[in-house]
Enzyme design. Structure first.
Site, short mmCIF file in Angstrom:
data_model
loop_
_atom_site.label_atom_id
_atom_site.label_comp_id
_atom_site.label_asym_id
_atom_site.label_seq_id
_atom_site.Cartn_x
_atom_site.Cartn_y
_atom_site.Cartn_z
N ASP A 248 0.86 -1.18 0.00
CA ASP A 248 0.00 0.00 0.00
C ASP A 248 0.90 1.23 0.00
OD1 ASP A 248 -2.26 1.58 0.33
OD2 ASP A 248 -2.36 1.28 2.50
N ASP B 274 -9.09 3.88 -1.85
CA ASP B 274 -10.01 4.29 -0.79
C ASP B 274 -11.32 4.84 -1.34
OD1 ASP B 274 -7.95 3.50 0.75
OD2 ASP B 274 -7.31 5.52 1.34
#
Ligand code: NOJ
Length: 934
Positions: free
Chosen positions: A533, A609
């Site tokens: 990430d 997200d």
């Protein structure tokens, strides 16, 4: 005392950052107007390209043409190389002839899987103003003045480069000395005089015209100063697609599948960024970049791959879409029939122009052509295409154990549970929080016994703590990226003050890969896999939440040159580590947020997200379709949405949609309410459970689809036009899609909806509801009821889909279970299908340890034969049932014949649904057999 003060101020900075981050909006990200090179390229006016081909310099070899291009305004010369490549592909490369320093080119073998195989170009015509070359089915015309290249099939131009004349190539130059305003220029030294003379000899004698542009040598954005030590270096050119009205690709944007014109917006931007709470339907950059674009119409599919890793913007205009209502009426009155054309304009901040032109002519041809360049999606292990249970965070071992146990209590299968950043010792990756995860191996082994796995997060930022051995090791080996001052670059991320290994450096990647060895990554086991990430990279206090552009990388290049590749290399190095720890025997699984062209070879991608809102569920379909079109077929969106607390209806619909998307993972922000599927109200829980179980029942079909994608580069989740290229009504359709050519999916993405209108493609096709087996004629739209429990999924008549109906707790527990073949007949009473089987986890298939069966149903006989003589594998799996849909009447007898021996089989017929069910053929899947119905 001093240390406490530093810690306190670090903490305050961190808090300040959190406050800032939680309130960021689009102001944190540059618009074109705030980017010097974007403005400069957008200002280039079409129609008067200063670039001409210097015909005298033309050199032609078998598969390559090299020639000089002269900028007649500045007198700077460029080198143009045009290559014919195998598979109806060409390459156009433009670079400075003698740059002051080398311009960045992506190393061959990293994004391009190898040196592309060349194909002879035949000189068809050579005149004073142009040269025409033959390449397989196409012609290439290089025109000299002004310079342009046209790619033609038959008599139809398909792709034109620089036909608008927007080529702009900012050559490296010496920074002009700042002259004190009223002083005469200083007398040049003898050395400078010689140098100047040399330069003049090289160029033509004509006085170069100055480019009047500001902001070339430095730029400031907000409080961030970009010193631009190399000055301007951007490159740009136009690419037109005559005859086309739709273009696709260039992820990642939260955008419709058919790209929009950018006449009234910024260009689409490709610059890997961590964008908090991203907005939908705009051209802003997101986490990944794949500079590949397709143009499609009824007759052809063509496209380009722009092989450049720097920040890139793409303007799109359309001769038809950009017309307003009045000019369309005027055209009608005057009888104007201007041909449709998509014009695109590409510009990157540095590097070279390196365009691959893929000439199709069909959708599946261009996917193959692109896969020949950047590779196809590696065949994932079976667990990776099953259901993943994630959350930021599962708090401790007990939490993991409880989730695992509850999933079993509620009979919900899952394969992988994920741990986010809180599982580490203070965000030091490759470590465990000793209080929360004191016995990680025991925890992992507890999952392994049920065939389950775990994924932990490993981000590329390293906490600057000399007692953290990954950091100190990298630091001692001088492996971190540096600022332009030559000092280790420092920025803020989850652990506070952090530094970043330079993944551009192959040695750093080898070092990183070694960190996944079991003796290095304490507490890891073979059932632990990895999630990368924040690898854009995300730098909380950096410009646009990322690296400064002058950050220094391997080979003397700046982040400006390589930015979009950083995350690609993080995932590549991680996948190599996971591969290495198993002596290259087991397939790795690595999920990444940042990506580039070619990332498909290293694992899966997710769309970052998103929000727990209906609009984000809806946009997941076009976003994943676009990723598929760009080769990133193993992709998904956070189920439920990352931010916010979705209500149970939205969660239910999201699970239903994602059960039919390639990567299927639920995930949620740390501040959201817990939402494991067993926590849903009972009605929703049952529906979600059914959706997940449905996914498991289709795993053999998914696995076979991924196998095809791996072999051919084809999409897994496909727009309808991939299978129905001539059906114009599908060109913009992105709310329904196909899985292979067999399943049609129309997820419900509207709140309160109890049905939807489905378009069934194919004039002569018939489609069957996969639950009720109700049939629908092709080439028409029908409203279909879809109350909360229903997922509108249809199987094409003519397709055979392999399934496993005994769903268990995880996919590996189903590995030896038998298959059911669902045979939906077309109007001729026929169907075709196939099935790929191997050990579902290792590379043994590369040595022929696999089975690929072809099924055909014709004249009431089902035949299973070997689809691939190279597959010599064996398996315990067998066939337990045939469901033959659309069968006209009850059978009097059904026989199976294996190696000359016949045996009769149980069967039953339902005249209401027209389904003939044949039970227990009990034949091993690797065996040739026929089943005859009388
Ligand atoms: C950002 C990622 O996009 C998200 O999925 C993750 O949970 C957080 N970082 C924390 O690691």
């Amino acid at each position: 005392m001093a240390a406490t003060t530093i810690r306190l101020s670090s903490y305050l900075c961190y808090l300040l950052w959190i406050v800032q981050v939680l309130s960021v909006n689009r102001d944190n990200f540059k618009t074109c107007d705030q980017s010097g090179f974007c403005k400069r390229h957008r200002n280039v006016q079409p129609g008067n390209s200063p670039y001409v081909v210097l015909a005298d310099s033309l050199k032609i070899t078998d598969s390559q043409i090299s020639v000089h291009l002269l900028n007649s305004k500045t007198n700077v010369r460029l080198g143009l190389d045009l290559y014919g490549l195998q598979g109806n592909t060409a390459r156009v490369k433009i670079n400075e002839l003698e740059p002051l320093k080398p311009r960045y080119e992506i190393p061959v073998g990293d994004v391009l899987i190898g040196e592309p195989k060349q194909q002879n170009l035949k000189v068809l015509d050579r005149g004073s103003g142009s040269v025409t070359l033959g390449l397989e089915k196409s012609k290439i015309v290089l025109s000299y003045s002004p310079f342009r290249v046209d790619f033609i099939s038959g008599e139809e131009p398909l792709v034109s480069i620089n036909s608008q004349g927007l080529l702009k190539f900012e050559h490296f130059r010496k920074k002009p000395e700042a002259q004190p305003e009223e002083q005469a220029p200083a007398e040049p030294t003898e050395e400078e005089k010689k140098e100047e003379e040399g330069e003049k000899k090289e160029e033509d004698v004509k006085e170069p015209e100055q480019e009047e542009e500001s902001g070339l040598w430095e730029e400031t954005y907000k409080s961030f100063h970009d010193p631009k030590l190399n000055g301007p270096s951007s490159v740009g050119i136009d690419v037109s697609f005559p005859g086309f009205e739709n273009v696709y690709g260039i992820p990642e944007h939260a955008e419709s599948m058919a790209l929009k014109t950018t006449k009234d917006t910024d260009p689409y931007r490709l610059f890997n960024l961590d964008v908090f709470e991203y907005e939908l339907y705009n051209p802003m950059a997101l986490y990944g970049s794949v500079p590949v674009m397709w143009a499609h119409n009824e007759k052809s599919t063509v496209g380009i791959y722009w092989n450049n890793a720097a920040e890139t913007w793409i303007d799109i205009s359309s001769t038809t879409a950009d017309k307003n209502f009045f000019s369309k009426i005027a055209d009608l009155v005057k009888g104007n029939t201007e041909m449709a054309q998509m014009d695109t304009h590409w510009f990157s901040e540095s590097g070279i122009i390196d365009i691959f032109v893929m000439l199709g002519p069909r959708p599946k041809d261009v996917f193959k052509q692109y896969a020949a360049l950047t590779g196809s999606t590696e065949l994932p292990p079976l667990f990776a295409i099953s259901y993943h249970q994630c959350r930021w965070n599962y708090n401790d071992q007990d939490d993991v154990r409880n989730v695992d146990a509850n999933m079993d209590v509620y009979d919900i299968p899952f394969d992988v549970i994920w741990l986010d950043i809180e599982h580490t010792d203070g965000k030091r990756y490759f470590t465990w929080d000793a209080h929360k995860f004191p016995a990680s191996k025991d925890m992992l082994n507890g999952l392994s016994v049920k065939g389950r796995k775990m994924v932990t997060i490993v981000d590329p930022h390293l906490k600057r703590d000399d007692n953290y051995k990954v950091y100190s090791d990298a630091k001692n080996r001088d492996m971190m990226v540096k600022g332009s001052n030559g000092v280790e670059y420092e920025g803020w991320c989850w652990p506070g003050s952090s530094s970043w290994p330079d993944f551009l450096n192959p040695e750093v990647r080898r070092w990183w890969a070694s960190k996944f060895q079991y003796n290095e990554y304490d507490g890891s086991t073979p059932d632990l896999y990895i999630w990368n990430d924040m690898n854009e990279p995300s730098v909380f206090n950096g410009p646009e939440i990322t690296f400064h552009k002058d950050v220094q990388h391997y080979g003397g290049f700046e982040n400006r040159d390589v930015h979009n590749l950083y995350g690609f290399y993080v995932q590549k190095a991680t996948a190599e580590g996971i591969l290495m720890r198993s002596n290259n025997e087991q397939r790795p699984f690595v999920l990444t947020r940042a990506f580039f062209a070619g990332s498909q070879r290293f694992g899966a991608v997710w769309t970052g997200d998103n929000m727990g809102e209906w609009s984000h569920l809806k946009v997941s379909n076009p976003m994943l379709l676009t990723l598929n079109l760009a080769g990133i077929t193993f992709s998904g969106a956070d189920v439920g949405g990352f931010f916010r607390n979705p209500d149970s209806e939205l969660q239910t619909r999201w699970y239903q949609a994602a059960a039919f998307q390639p990567f299927f993972r639920a995930h949620a922000h740390i501040d959201t309410k817990r939402r494991e599927p067993f926590l849903l109200p009972e009605e929703n829980m049952k529906i979600v459970r059914d959706a997940i179980r449905l996914r498991y029942s289709y795993l053999p079909f998914w696995y076979t689809l991924f196998y095809h994608g791996y072999r051919s580069g084809e999409t897994v989740m496909s727009p309808l036009w991939v299978e129905y290229p001539e059906d114009k009504s599908t060109f913009k359709m992105d709310d329904q899609y196909l899985l292979g050519s067999s399943l049609l999916v129309k997820p419900i993405t509207e709140q309160g909806s109890t049905g939807t209108t489905v378009y069934f493609p194919g004039n002569s096709d018939v489609w069957y509801d996969t639950e009720t087996y109700q049939s629908y004629a092709g080439s028409q739209s029908t409203y279909v009821n879809a109350p909360l429990g229903k997922i509108p999924v249809f199987q094409r008549g003519g397709a055979i889909v392999p399934r496993k109906m005994r769903v268990r707790r995880s996919s590996s527990l189903m590995a030896t279970d038998p298959f059911t073949l669902v045979i939906c007949l077309n109007k001729q009473g026929e169907a075709l299908g196939d099935l790929y089987v191997d050990d579902y986890k290792s590379y043994a298939y590369r040595n022929g340890n696999y089975i690929h069966r072809a099924f055909s149903f014709k004249n009431n006989i089902l035949q299973s034969s070997n689809a691939d003589p190279n597959g010599r594998g064996s398996s315990k799996e067998w066939v337990e049932k045939l469901v033959i849909v659309g069968f006209p009447k009850a059978a009097s007898s059904v026989h199976i014949t294996v190696a000359g021996n016949s045996q009769s089989l149980h069967h039953s017929y339902d005249s209401a649904t027209r389904i003939l069910t044949v039970r227990k053929p009990e034949v091993n899947i690797a065996t040739d057999f026929t089943i005859t119905i009388q």
